[in-house]
Enzyme design. Structure first.
Site, PDB file in Angstrom:
ATOM      1  N   GLU A  84      54.952  21.020  48.762  1.00 33.58           N
ATOM      2  CA  GLU A  84      54.724  21.055  47.314  1.00 33.58           C
ATOM      3  C   GLU A  84      55.400  19.904  46.585  1.00 33.58           C
ATOM      4  O   GLU A  84      54.775  19.169  45.834  1.00 33.58           O
ATOM      5  CB  GLU A  84      55.227  22.384  46.730  1.00 33.58           C
ATOM      6  CG  GLU A  84      54.363  23.581  47.052  1.00 33.58           C
ATOM      7  CD  GLU A  84      54.867  24.821  46.356  1.00 33.58           C
ATOM      8  OE1 GLU A  84      55.177  24.734  45.152  1.00 33.58           O
ATOM      9  OE2 GLU A  84      54.954  25.878  47.004  1.00 33.58           O
TER      10      GLU A  84
ATOM     11  N   ASP B 209      56.081  26.426  49.542  1.00 33.39           N
ATOM     12  CA  ASP B 209      57.295  27.233  49.387  1.00 33.39           C
ATOM     13  C   ASP B 209      57.143  28.631  49.986  1.00 33.39           C
ATOM     14  O   ASP B 209      56.044  29.209  49.980  1.00 33.39           O
ATOM     15  CB  ASP B 209      57.670  27.345  47.908  1.00 33.39           C
ATOM     16  CG  ASP B 209      58.239  26.030  47.371  1.00 33.39           C
ATOM     17  OD1 ASP B 209      58.598  25.168  48.181  1.00 33.39           O
ATOM     18  OD2 ASP B 209      58.312  25.873  46.141  1.00 33.39           O
TER      19      ASP B 209
ATOM     20  N   TYR C  93      66.308  28.503  49.976  1.00 25.77           N
ATOM     21  CA  TYR C  93      65.338  28.589  48.886  1.00 25.77           C
ATOM     22  C   TYR C  93      65.895  29.410  47.734  1.00 25.77           C
ATOM     23  O   TYR C  93      66.482  30.479  47.943  1.00 25.77           O
ATOM     24  CB  TYR C  93      64.046  29.213  49.407  1.00 25.77           C
ATOM     25  CG  TYR C  93      62.886  29.102  48.445  1.00 25.77           C
ATOM     26  CD1 TYR C  93      62.490  27.876  47.948  1.00 25.77           C
ATOM     27  CD2 TYR C  93      62.183  30.241  48.037  1.00 25.77           C
ATOM     28  CE1 TYR C  93      61.418  27.761  47.083  1.00 25.77           C
ATOM     29  CE2 TYR C  93      61.113  30.146  47.172  1.00 25.77           C
ATOM     30  CZ  TYR C  93      60.733  28.899  46.685  1.00 25.77           C
ATOM     31  OH  TYR C  93      59.683  28.799  45.816  1.00 25.77           O
TER      32      TYR C  93
END
Length: 727
Positions: free
Chosen positions: A8, A86, A309
């Protein structure tokens, strides 16, 4: 042929390139590349059929078109394509859009929660297919949000003609929480009370209690540290001056002695590692970061490979990381090693596949990364590292003391606390400072130094800071980790709330809109109702609910009838003449007074004549404004001295001046371009711009065609030839 990895964010390219080497092509989609088209009924871009939903997707903007063209060329050069968007529901949906837009037959889906060689290579070694359940949940959310936002805005919000731009599924529920608190503040009536206390020459202070028994505190009476609110700062509330004076007199005229001494050892367990909401709260209170800025800095740390993350609601830590922290503590802080590895209880509804936010390597100490990080990144990393390590430490041990004294029939209480073993607080101190009480004996007489009653008033409930609103949204089940910060940003951009002294305060417009929605769509703005929708999306993600059936059923069973009812109620909706006060609100337009004069100017909304209304408002450049004389219209216009004409408020021009539209589409979003008149260097000029206000502030901000020699020209999009007018 090389392998292609689709990600991304371009911020990950360098780090992933170092990990994978020259045999890989790594390309970034720059986030979302496709969105629902702005066509069809209410520009939704999809149709709800009897049993299925027909969605039409388009590239988000010109940049997305260029990205897709570049990705198609990369696909041709690759032997195998891996999708590494993600590791969440949104990332899975973006991966599906990439598969569809690039016509990928068998893409390999890889998921990693940290950008480290070990994690990335392990993910590539174990690829899977796209999770269609997650994709369905993502598509359902997109359709649901657009259905509520576009349909509700067009048919309920815009007809209010009060300057409100939009409503939304999560946005309106969050606004309602803020407005509900604001109305509680406005309705609050302070009550007088007295806090009565004594101080002793032995060196401590005690507060009045009606009974020697310890008071039990409810959950609402404890702070976020689990400590009693005000237990050491106030007495029981005395509600009359007469009783307060009586207690002071008792203290001054009766001898004092120690009635009870209680001491106990207590333990305080370490806090859980950060999830998105708690990271935003801690960064807000300790670093003064907004939720949006916190996520921006955390994103940079993630892309550099320093943290896992950062959009997660799980407090789970991987077994290898827990073991690495244990080894670190055994080497550097052996007294803090707990008897068994600490595991924290998961929050109901959290996504267990994810980890909490933590450093990728516990041995990467905050001080050793200073050169690689900006000042803000270093400060946030320090918080994350310390919180993660603290979560795996031994509990803190406290010695708590409670002393009750007596004089006559009045009791006085003092509380003390001493930290005996720091435990996890060496890394994350969330305990109050020590409060040491002197060593006393039961029955010991005491020497009174002072007795006093402090007059006080009850305070209204406080407004929410941005981190506190995030915490409340999480508790109420409104939105998910990826939506907290964008929701608050939207509320501020729409000017529904303002930030004053660090607290979110609804504007007059926000209060008015919430009041209207409370009458027109009362269910939709309730947190519980929004939370039910989030639960349904979770069921879709788990494969327990078919997304199209859910959305069609929700629309037919609730939303369509609710919108129809709201439209019928709009005509009878009372005007909001009395707007609640707000420090940032625009001046409210009063009802037409007796000294108003009828003008020849026609209302652009209903065609009736406009009244010229005198005004003393300092925010107006003239001493009057125009207000429609038509019943129930309420349209107002203000004088533009530069253009030398009356104009509607900026937010209402798009909805009420269709004559300004052209037949040419915006080159970015496809909405119609509008003519915009302005004055420059004393000359009247005209330009063409996107007709959607929210897009002009975002992806369409560079769309501007200037008039030159009979044509319209843009430095970015070139010459525009307007179609011939229809005769």
């Amino acid at each position: 042929m090389p392998s292609l990895l689709l990600i991304e964010s371009p911020g990950k390219l360098k780090k992933l390139g170092q990990i994978l080497g020259p045999d890989w092509i790594i390309k970034a989609s720059m986030g979302h590349i496709r969105e629902l088209a702005n066509d069809g009924v209410d520009a939704l871009g999809f149709e709800l059929g009897a049993t299925a939903i027909d969605c039409r997707y388009q590239p988000r903007d010109d940049r997305a078109k260029k990205v897709l063209a570049d990705l198609r060329q990369a696909v041709k050069k690759a032997d195998r394509v891996y999708i590494a968007t993600d590791p969440d529901r949104e990332g899975e949906t973006i991966g599906w859009h990439l598969q569809q837009a690039l016509n990928l037959r068998h893409p390999q889906r890889v998921v990693y929660s940290e950008i480290t060689p070990q994690a990335v290579r392990a993910a590539i070694a174990r690829p899977r297919t796209l999770d269609q359940n997650l994709v369905d949940a993502g598509r359902a959310r997109d359709c649901l949000d657009k259905l509520v936002g576009y349909t509700g805005s067009r048919h309920v919000v815009w007809p209010l003609h009060n300057g409100a731009k939009s409503m939304g599924r999560v946005q309106s529920a969050a606004l309602h929480l803020l407005c509900k608190r604001e109305r509680e503040i406005q309705a609050f009536t302070p009550q007088d009370y007295w806090s009565v206390w004594v101080s002793y020459r032995e060196g401590f202070k005690a507060f009045y209690r009606s009974s020697p028994k310890p008071q039990r505190k409810s959950a609402a009476e404890t702070d976020e540290k689990g400590l009693e609110k005000g237990a050491e700062k106030e007495s029981e509330r005395v509600t009359s001056q007469e009783r307060a004076d009586q207690l002071v007199a008792i203290a001054q005229t009766h001898p004092h002695q120690v009635l009870q001494i209680e001491g106990k050892q207590a333990t305080q367990s370490p806090p859980a590692p950060f999830v998105t909401s708690t990271l935003q709260q801690a960064a807000g209170s300790k670093l003064h970061f907004s939720p949006e800025h916190t996520m921006k800095v955390a994103q940079a740390l993630y892309e550099k490979g320093h943290i896992t993350y950062m959009r997660t609601d799980s407090v789970i830590l991987s077994a290898p990381f827990r073991e690495s922290v244990r080894q670190y503590l055994q080497q550097h802080d052996p007294q803090n090693v707990p008897r068994k590895t600490t595991q924290h209880r998961a929050v109901k509804g959290s996504q267990e596949a994810h980890e909490a936010i933590r450093p990728t390597d516990v041995n990467h100490l905050p001080q050793t990364l200073q050169r690689d990080l900006s000042a803000e990144q270093a400060r946030l990393y320090d918080l994350i590292w310390n919180r993660a390590v603290a979560s795996q430490c031994a509990p803190a041990r406290l010695q708590k003391t409670r002393i009750v004294t007596q004089s006559g029939d009045a009791y006085w209480e003092a509380r003390g606390q001493v930290l005996e073993f720091a435990g996890y607080t060496r890394y994350w101190n969330n305990l109050s400072a020590d409060s040491v009480l002197p060593a006393l004996a039961q029955g010991q007489p005491l020497q009174l130094e002072q007795a006093q009653a402090d007059a006080k008033q009850t305070q209204p409930p406080p407004r929410y800071s941005e981190p506190k609103l995030v915490k409340l949204m999480e508790q109420k089940g409104i939105g998910r980790p990826s939506t907290y910060a964008p929701t608050i940003k939207t509320l501020r951009q729409r000017e529904y709330v303002g930030l004053h002294q660090g607290k979110l305060q609804p504007t007059a417009l926000g209060l008015e809109l919430d009041g209207a929605l409370e009458k027109l769509l009362p269910d939709l703005i309730q947190p519980e109702f929004t939370a039910q929708m989030e639960t349904a999306l979770d069921a879709i993600a788990a494969g327990e609910q078919e997304w199209q059936a859910y959305l069609i059923g929700w629309h037919r069973g609730y939303f369509e009838p609710a919108i129809t009812k709201a439209k019928s109620q709009l005509l009878s909706l009372p005007t909001f003449a009395e707007k609640p006060p707000s420090a940032t609100s625009q001046p409210t337009v009063p009802s037409v007074p007796a000294n108003a004069k009828l003008t020849k100017t026609k209302c652009p909304t209903c065609g009736e004549a406009m009244n010229k209304v005198p005004s003393r408002s300092k925010k107006l450049k003239t001493k009057h404004f125009l207000k429609c004389s038509g019943p129930g219209c309420g349209t107002v216009m203000f004088w533009n001295a530069r253009a030398k004409r009356y104009e509607l408020p900026q937010a209402q021009r798009q909805a009420t001046q269709p004559a300004q539209f052209t037949d040419s589409p915006c080159p970015v979003c496809g909405a119609l371009l509008e003519r915009y008149a302005y004055t420059k260097d004393g000359q009247d000029k005209v330009m063409l711009r996107c007709s959607l206000l929210e897009n002009r502030r975002g992806k369409c901000k560079e769309v501007a065609f200037f008039q030159s020699r009979g044509e319209f020209w843009s430095p970015k999009f070139g010459t525009l030839k307007l179609p011939e007018p229809h005769i």
